[in-house]
Each structure stands twice: as structure tokens, then as C-alpha cells.
Design a protein around this motif. Sequence first.
Motif, PDB file in Angstrom:
ATOM      1  N   ILE A 198       0.728  -1.136  -0.053  1.00  0.00           N
ATOM      2  CA  ILE A 198       0.009   0.081   0.017  1.00  0.00           C
ATOM      3  C   ILE A 198       0.941   1.190   0.071  1.00  0.00           C
ATOM      4  CG2 ILE A 198      -1.514   1.345   1.349  1.00  0.00           C
ATOM      5  CD1 ILE A 198      -3.007  -1.314   2.254  1.00  0.00           C
ATOM      6  N   PHE A 199       1.993   1.119   0.869  1.00  0.00           N
ATOM      7  CA  PHE A 199       2.860   2.292   0.886  1.00  0.00           C
ATOM      8  C   PHE A 199       3.700   2.545  -0.303  1.00  0.00           C
ATOM      9  CE2 PHE A 199       1.457   2.316   5.302  1.00  0.00           C
ATOM     10  CZ  PHE A 199       0.875   3.552   5.477  1.00  0.00           C
ATOM     11  N   GLU A 200       4.058   1.441  -0.931  1.00  0.00           N
ATOM     12  CA  GLU A 200       4.900   1.341  -1.931  1.00  0.00           C
ATOM     13  C   GLU A 200       4.183   2.019  -3.252  1.00  0.00           C
ATOM     14  OE1 GLU A 200       7.804  -2.439  -0.920  1.00  0.00           O
ATOM     15  OE2 GLU A 200       6.334  -2.723  -2.146  1.00  0.00           O
ATOM     16  N   ARG A 201       3.052   1.851  -3.333  1.00  0.00           N
ATOM     17  CA  ARG A 201       2.294   2.523  -4.421  1.00  0.00           C
ATOM     18  C   ARG A 201       2.355   4.081  -4.283  1.00  0.00           C
ATOM     19  NH1 ARG A 201      -1.397  -1.868  -3.750  1.00  0.00           N
ATOM     20  NH2 ARG A 201      -2.983  -0.798  -2.502  1.00  0.00           N
ATOM     21  N   ILE A 202       2.374   4.615  -3.239  1.00  0.00           N
ATOM     22  CA  ILE A 202       2.480   5.903  -3.152  1.00  0.00           C
ATOM     23  C   ILE A 202       3.865   6.394  -2.884  1.00  0.00           C
ATOM     24  CG2 ILE A 202      -0.040   6.562  -2.756  1.00  0.00           C
ATOM     25  CD1 ILE A 202       0.891   6.886   0.216  1.00  0.00           C
ATOM     26  N   GLY A 203       4.665   5.735  -3.426  1.00  0.00           N
ATOM     27  CA  GLY A 203       6.282   6.246  -3.524  1.00  0.00           C
ATOM     28  C   GLY A 203       7.096   6.022  -2.324  1.00  0.00           C
ATOM     29  N   PHE A 204       6.779   5.134  -1.477  1.00  0.00           N
ATOM     30  CA  PHE A 204       7.463   4.791  -0.137  1.00  0.00           C
ATOM     31  C   PHE A 204       8.511   3.812  -0.595  1.00  0.00           C
ATOM     32  CE2 PHE A 204       5.517   6.959   3.434  1.00  0.00           C
ATOM     33  CZ  PHE A 204       4.510   7.753   3.157  1.00  0.00           C
ATOM     34  N   THR A 205       9.948   3.906  -0.103  1.00  0.00           N
ATOM     35  CA  THR A 205      10.893   2.749  -0.392  1.00  0.00           C
ATOM     36  C   THR A 205      10.862   2.179   0.831  1.00  0.00           C
ATOM     37  OG1 THR A 205      11.834   4.492  -2.043  1.00  0.00           O
ATOM     38  CG2 THR A 205      13.272   2.754  -1.088  1.00  0.00           C
ATOM     39  N   ARG A 206      10.743   0.759   0.713  1.00  0.00           N
ATOM     40  CA  ARG A 206      11.259  -0.143   1.875  1.00  0.00           C
ATOM     41  C   ARG A 206      12.411  -0.314   2.323  1.00  0.00           C
ATOM     42  NH1 ARG A 206       8.750  -6.139   3.039  1.00  0.00           N
ATOM     43  NH2 ARG A 206       9.814  -6.021   5.320  1.00  0.00           N
ATOM     44  N   ILE A 262      12.653  12.334   1.232  1.00  0.00           N
ATOM     45  CA  ILE A 262      12.793  11.200   1.793  1.00  0.00           C
ATOM     46  C   ILE A 262      11.153  10.366   2.111  1.00  0.00           C
ATOM     47  CG2 ILE A 262      13.001   9.841   4.075  1.00  0.00           C
ATOM     48  CD1 ILE A 262      15.566  11.656   4.499  1.00  0.00           C
ATOM     49  N   ARG A 263      11.104   9.426   1.446  1.00  0.00           N
ATOM     50  CA  ARG A 263       9.459   8.735   1.735  1.00  0.00           C
ATOM     51  C   ARG A 263      10.042   7.236   1.933  1.00  0.00           C
ATOM     52  NH1 ARG A 263       5.175  10.347  -2.852  1.00  0.00           N
ATOM     53  NH2 ARG A 263       5.849  12.471  -2.837  1.00  0.00           N
ATOM     54  N   MET A 264      10.160   6.964   3.387  1.00  0.00           N
ATOM     55  CA  MET A 264      10.622   5.605   3.892  1.00  0.00           C
ATOM     56  C   MET A 264       9.629   4.967   4.570  1.00  0.00           C
ATOM     57  SD  MET A 264      13.064   5.259   7.079  1.00  0.00           S
ATOM     58  CE  MET A 264      11.543   5.140   8.323  1.00  0.00           C
ATOM     59  N   ILE A 265       9.464   3.515   4.163  1.00  0.00           N
ATOM     60  CA  ILE A 265       8.548   2.437   4.799  1.00  0.00           C
ATOM     61  C   ILE A 265       9.564   1.680   5.531  1.00  0.00           C
ATOM     62  CG2 ILE A 265       7.685   1.381   2.993  1.00  0.00           C
ATOM     63  CD1 ILE A 265       5.353   2.490   5.855  1.00  0.00           C
ATOM     64  N   ASN A 266       9.744   1.491   6.747  1.00  0.00           N
ATOM     65  CA  ASN A 266      10.418   0.624   7.431  1.00  0.00           C
ATOM     66  C   ASN A 266       9.868  -0.290   8.350  1.00  0.00           C
ATOM     67  OD1 ASN A 266      12.797  -0.401   8.782  1.00  0.00           O
ATOM     68  ND2 ASN A 266      12.985   1.051  10.444  1.00  0.00           N
ATOM     69  N   ILE A 267      10.066  -1.684   8.054  1.00  0.00           N
ATOM     70  CA  ILE A 267       9.082  -2.779   8.672  1.00  0.00           C
ATOM     71  C   ILE A 267      10.206  -3.559   9.514  1.00  0.00           C
ATOM     72  CG2 ILE A 267       7.337  -4.451   8.434  1.00  0.00           C
ATOM     73  CD1 ILE A 267       6.312  -2.938   5.905  1.00  0.00           C
ATOM     74  N   ASP A 275      10.347  16.558   3.171  1.00  0.00           N
ATOM     75  CA  ASP A 275      10.592  17.230   1.838  1.00  0.00           C
ATOM     76  C   ASP A 275      10.314  18.813   2.247  1.00  0.00           C
ATOM     77  OD1 ASP A 275      11.016  18.106  -0.501  1.00  0.00           O
ATOM     78  OD2 ASP A 275       9.333  16.823  -1.576  1.00  0.00           O
ATOM     79  N   ARG A 276      10.371  19.690   1.324  1.00  0.00           N
ATOM     80  CA  ARG A 276       9.891  21.042   1.520  1.00  0.00           C
ATOM     81  C   ARG A 276       8.330  21.108   1.623  1.00  0.00           C
ATOM     82  NH1 ARG A 276      14.038  24.938   0.163  1.00  0.00           N
ATOM     83  NH2 ARG A 276      15.987  23.985  -0.747  1.00  0.00           N
TER      84      ARG A 276
END
Lengths: 675, 343
Positions: free
Chosen positions: B115-123, B190-195, B220-221
Amino acid sequence: MNIRIPHSWLTEYIETDAKPQEIKDYLSLCGPSVERISKEGNEFVYDIEITSNRVDSASVYGIAREAAAILPRFGKKAILRPLPKGIMQNQNVSLPLSIKDPQKLCDRLLAVVLDGIVVSKSSEKITQRLKYSGIRSLNNVVDITNYIMLELGHPCHVFDYDRIKTHTLILRFAKNGETLTTLDGKVCTLTDVDVVIDDGTGQIIDLPGIMGTENSVVTEKTKRVIFFIESNNPSNIRRTSMRLSLRTYAATLNEKRPDPELAKVALEYGATLLDKETSAKLASTLIDIYPHPSKPHPINISESFIASRLGIAVSLKEIIAILQSLHFNVEVNNGKNLTVIPPSFRQFDVTIPEDIVEEVARIYGYHNLPGKLMEGKIPLPEAQKSVNFDLEEKAKTMLKFLGFTETYSYSFISKTLLEKAGLNISDHLRIANPLTEDTEYMRRSVFPSLFSLYGKNMHARENVSLFELANVYTRTHGTQLPSESLYLTLISSLSFRAFKGVLSALLEELGLSDLEVSIRSMQPFFHPHQSGQFVTKNPKENIAFFGTIHPNIAQSFLIPESLQIAEIYFETVVKLSHPTKSYNPIPMYPSIVENITVLKSGDLLFELGSILKDVSSIDAIIKDVTLLDMYNEQSLTFQIVYQHESKNLSSKDVLPIRNKIIRLLESKYQMHFKS
Amino acid sequence: MEKDLLNIQEDTHKKLKAVKTSQELTALYLSVFGKSGRFAQTAKRIQEIPKDKKKTIGLLVNKVKQTIDDSFDKRKKELMETSIKNKIDVTIPAITPPLGHLHITTLAISEIAKIFERIGFTRVRYPEIDREWYAFESLNMPVNHPARDDFETFFIDAPPFGKLGRLVLSPHTSSGQVREMERMRGIPPIRMINIAKCYRPNWDISHTPMFHQFEGLVIDRGINVTHLKGTFEYFAREFFGPKRKIRLRPFHFQFTEPSFEVDITCDMCGGNGCRLCKEGWLELGGSGMVHPNVLAAGKIDPTLYTGYAFGWGIERTYMMKAGIQIDDLRILYANDIRFLEQF
């Protein structure tokens, strides 16, 4: 912490037309969370969660103050009534009292002696209110201290003046091993970081901010009291109260640092109440040791700063109104910059502009803010080395479809389990503060966990195949972090061949097609003559150990000796994986397939792996050699596939090759061809 | 030759009777009429027949061919009728391939990550055993902060290392926040998802000493509260479905300011209040705008950039999905096969 407040007590401080349900909903959205309302008799009791930064709201008055700022935002009337003013009249008598804090352990110390106490039961109103708030009534004197704490949010204490012969209170650190007996009879052993009160003779007479002691507490016979309020060091309070398991109401407030200004209000109000409820009269001068009176720091903030954090613009007028409703002092400079001074009860909590943003935002209401997704550039950072989440998911999913069930066991391992598995305890990272024996060490292998789990589950199912993908942890030298390596560990009741098949299929699908199996692995947990190793050819790297469980281990865990186990080093898999397939043209000419059955003679040891390899390399037209069947380990049937890339093969082409195969099997491996 | 032809006819008749499948029928047909089949070979010999007999033999060839053909057709029909009558009891129990099961935590993680990867988060993944500086100090939690007590965090028995402090079993995925800022060299976006696995010394009906969290970090700004809210609304819709609503409640965390607790309407009672929830709401977890001290710890200028972060329990979040009510969380990591097989 959670506090409980009866509705009728709350409305003593706030005049409102909001119903209890509305108070609950609106406070939760903008301030303290009201988790529940319970109906007790004719009373509604709010159960409210107080966050650790908001001890100012942990009281009837504190909630009333919040409600007065919040309810009008929802169109409800809410008028805050002023705090009760205590009257400290000049007294005629002046009983001796001395308070000393040479090490400056408290920010503020307040005390006064009261005489003429008549200890009895509390009034019905006080008893009831304490009960709704979760505190048992003891007697009118102690009850008053609790009543003030609930109503205003500052703990306070009474000593029996006559039981402290020296009339002296000295704050000091305890000595290691010193003991005290709390007012409920518990003996506590102290250390030199615990703050105590000494009566000047070396005797401990209080554990300030947490709990009174048996030797100084008010009894039925008490006639004179020292009414005492202090502003403690919050971390000392927490440390001592946690270590001694004395989680009193006072300690949970004091560890959050109540406002030292409130201490005086509480003392004056308390003295008045004690007069009213116990007929006590002032009998000393008021002692107030307050070397550094608190002074909230001004914070500068602009309208645009608030807008940039909230995502919407709130007008300067509204910002000012909100902050003023929360008792902040606001000054406007140049028409758009603000200098904000928090009230004393928020001085420790509100210190930076972001804190002001929070105050404005919550009262404005998060529910009034729109929600939208980020619009900026999508970051595309390099992937982390040695991590491949897709490959992990692929491995797990594939194992599921091969009949394996995934487990998640704890990363911890107990000493008992380490010993059972024959592992060296000192190799393992140890937890300094384990919860139980089971959480004492960090595991270096998932095998012991899986052996236990197999044993646990083998009675429920005939065949069990389990796997787990988890980190194992190894000490490193020097200052580096311990290493964490991802292992895929398997255990199964499959046969050796079937299990090896699972591993081969899995590794191939993970992008490791050209693996060799080498024979001897002297790995712990593995049978020395029934285990091997998957190795990549170039460069030679170990991918996995696999094979039958060591009989000693099987016995130790009471699991079958025939079990198959494997450990796959997932980081190496990730490093060497080539998941992209390459295309080879489909053969133009048909293949010829034939079976050759041979009989093994005697007990000659040989390895099927090398036979297949030898046969395959006899001629280029041999495209595939497989072991089709094996009977009694004596009769072996090989299937040979011949294929030429540029012509149709006839039996004439195949015959000489076939003879070469037979000759090889007969000469090198002493087998008899069965025609 | 006449005799041979008749022999073929008779022989084929016999063989036809023994034929049981259409494959056998085809094979037999080819052995008779194929290029090198018996009939073809025999019929070739008509060249050698004297002229006067040629006509008779020719007729016989045709007749035999016709007769054999007919009998093939007949047998074909018979076979078809037999096979169409063959029954299989479709209610017979199936022989299923062996099918294992993925752990419920894996299912939850992969669903949430997608779900988060779909909106540009990097795991990403960061150490489970980390230094106090990453777990606490850099997150604006000073030495005397309660979370750093022995009874809130597991510590490793090893000497501390300078300003980085002691080794801890990371009590939250937030320890990855400053690590991610460092990995990005302090340069947003930065758009991080850390599991990851997390550890805390609690072991009761609603706590296990090991659990999992997912941590989001966006920097981000111009990042503000509306982005945080929008992301949660998106997540709630994707993960829980369009009927559930979320709300933000003011809360307190050291590493965010402002801080929120995120609630979602209870699925059991539809938001009316029941035994499972707090008056219709379930707590999803904490979140907030990244505290300027945390940005500074990650070498990001808090006057230029803002961000939001959240760290929620995987197990807790998955339990709030419809249909999964587990009374005792400890069952998740007890690995009883009778539990594991249900997912």
C-alpha cells in the motif's frame, strides 16, 4: 496515566451547557482523550488519559481549564470558575519547624504546621468523590491531601508533627542499603540515588513525592500536622518509584513535574480545607524555599510558520484568540509576528515554536484540516545492499506452495535451549535485563527454535514441514554493531531426496541455477554422513547446508532421527541471484530418449552425482541424464536424452555414444548392463 | 495376394475387437493404412498381377479397404459411446498438492508494504540491535527519559560506546529515522517505510516481547499536517476499506511535534462502542510532525524542510481488520500448527 473525574466535580469549575457525551467527544478531539464515561449511581464519571507532557491537565481543575478553551469551539457555553483562594491568616502561636535542602534536591519546598486537628471520618461528599476517582477514604486529614491532589493536580503530604521530635526535615540522598518502612508496612531497601527526608538524627521519615513512612504518618491520635508540599526532581521520582514498585498516584504525578507555582496554591487551599474539615489552625510561619522561581520563556512565532506546518492559513486573530483561551500571553509585533509566553503550568511543556503550532492546531481542530497526498518528487534512492524484499517474499511464497508452513519464533534463546542444542553460551549476545529465562540470549541459529517447534507440533500432524526467515545475531569485536544475518531455516519430515528437491527448486527459482552439491559438511546439527552443501561454481560461495538431522540432536529434542533440515544464507542468495532468465532457441530437431538399466555389483561406494556428471560429459549430443528409477539400491535406470542442434538423429548416430556410456558404467563404476 | 488381403481384413477385425482407446485405434489404423502399413504394402503388389486378373484383384482391393474402413468407423463409434458413458463421481475427495501456510505477520507486512509502495515509499531495513543514540538521543529522548528505563527497553550486556551509548534491542522502528536521513546524506525528499522486529520487556495477553512495527517517514519542503492526514486516509481506505473513518487526537511523543494518536472506527460495533474498542474508536498508533531536533540529528536543516512520521504495530493494525479477533496476542508467536494452518 488515566484519571477519573466525576461530572459533578468538574462542573463545580466550569459552567457549561455541554452534555457528558459532548464533553467526551470534544475534549478527545482537541485535548485530553476521554476514553470512557461510566454511569455510577447518579454520577457520570469520565475516564481520561493524560499524556506525560500534560500533567497540568491531570486534575479536575486542569480538565475544566481545557474544556473552557475547547467547548466554545463546538458552540457550547463554557465558563471557567476561578481557582479556590486559600486564606493563610497570621497565627498567634509559632511552633518550631525547620526544613533544609542542602543539596538542592527540590525546586521548591513549602510547609506549615497546623494545630488542633480532630481526626475522624471524612464528609460524605469527599468520601464519594475520592471513591469515584479511584481512591479509598482513610480519614479526614489524609483524605484532604488526596482531595487537593485530584482537584488541583499537585501531590501533598501531612506528617504527624509530634512524631517528628526534632521538628526538622532534611532532604538527602539515602545511603546504599539503608531501609525504610512505608506507611503501608512495606520495607524498602534504598540506594544512594533515592531521595529521602531525614529528621536530623539519621532516621528516615519520608520518601518524598512517592510515599510517607510508618514512623511519621498521621494516626488517629494526631493533633498537630506538618502540611508539606515539594517540587521534586521528576527523574529521581520515577527511578525510585519504579525500582521500589511504589507506583503511587503522587509518584505518577510528580514524575511529570507539576507546576511549582501550583504548589503554593495547593498549600493555601489545603490549609483552608483542613481548617474546614478537621478544625486545624495555622500554628507556624509558612516556609517557602524557592531559590529559582520559574519563569516561562517567550517564544517568537509568525503566522506563516503556523500556516506552513498546518497546511492551511489560520488568521492572526484566531491564533491569538486560541492562545489566549489557553492562558498564553500573546504580544503582536509588526502586525504578523507573535511573542508568546506560556502560563507557568505549561512552562516545561511549551518551549519551541512547534509547540505553539500544536496548541493552535489542536484547538482549531485536526478534524477541520483537509487530507491530501504529497505532491513533491518521488524519491528513488538506491536499494539497500544485501536486502531484497521481493526475493524474500518469493522464497516464502514458494515454500508455502511446496507444502511448508512459516513460523515466527522469538529472536531470544534461553540457556536451557542453548544447552539442549549443545551450543556454547558465551558465544551469544546476552540481554542485560531479560524478562524471563526465555529472553536471556540472542540466537545465532534458528535451528534450536525449530527443533522445539517440531517437537511441539509433531503430535498434532503426521507430517510437518516448517520454515522461518529470520535474523540471527553475532557478536562483533570492538565498537561495531553486532552482525545481523538473514537465515532461511527449514525442518521437514520429507525424505532426503524430496527435501533436496525442494531446496534445488527453491534455489533455482531464486535465481541460483548453476549450483554444485559438495558432500561432507561437518556442520553442527547435521548428520556427518547424510549432509551436504549447496555451493555456487564461480565464485565458490556457500549457499546452504542441508541434510539429515544429527542423531544426538534428534534424541536431545525427542524428534525423529529421519528429519531433514537446512540453513540457507539469504544474504548470499541475494548477492548471487540472477533472476533474469535468458532465452535459448527452441530445438529444431526431435530428441531421442532411451533408458539404460544397470546393476550395481557388490557394495562399491559411489556417488550418483559424479556418475551423472561423467555420463553427461561423454558427448555433446547428450542433452540430459537423469536417474529415472532406483530399485533396492542395486538396479539403476538412467534416462538419456540425445539431441543434435542441426540434424535429425538416427539410431546409427546414437549407438556408438550409447556403447560409450555402457563401457564407462562398466569399467569405471563396475556395473553390469542389463539388456 | 487375394489371400493376403483377406488375411489383413480378418486380422484387422480381430485386432480391432481388442482395441480399447482411440490412441490404440489410431495406431492400428496407421499399421494397416500408413505408408509402410500392411495394406499399403500389399496393395502395391497389384503392379505384379497379370492384366486379366488385375480388374478382379483391383475390385477386391477396394472392397477390402472399404470393409476395413467401415469396421474402423464402427469401432470408433463404439469406443466413443463407451467413453461417453464412463462416469466419475465428482464429489470424490480431491488429492491436493501439499500446501503450506504463510504466517499472519508476513501476510500483514506484505499487504501494508504494498500500500505504501504504491504512493512512492521505499521499503528499508535497519538494525534490530542498535545504539542508544539512534534509538533515543537522536529522537529527542534524553538520558532520563522513561522509555529508556530497564523495564521499557532491553539492553545488551556490552560496554557502551561514546556518544552512541549502549546496545539496545530497538524498542521501535523509529531508530531507523535518523539512519535513513544519513543514508540519504541529509538530502530530502525522503519517503521511507521501515518494517522490522521490535522488542520490549512486556509479556501478557496483549504484549509479546518481540513484535513488529511499520514506520513511515516523509521529509521534503512544505510537508505539513494535511499530508500526514491524507496519507492515513489513503492507507485506511486501502487497508480497511472505504467504510472505516479515521481521526487524529492530540498526543505526545518526544520525536514529533505536534503529535497525534490515530484512531479508526471500530469494525465490530460500527463506531457505536463495544467491549473491544474505546467508545467506537480503536487506536491505530502514533504519529506526528518530525521534531526539529530529530531533523537536526539527521543533518537536515529544519528551517528548510519539514516532515511527518508514524510508527504502528503490525500485529495491532492487522487485528483491526475485519474478521480477525485474537484474544491473546501471544498465540501469534507460539507457532502452534493448528493456528498457523488457518492463514
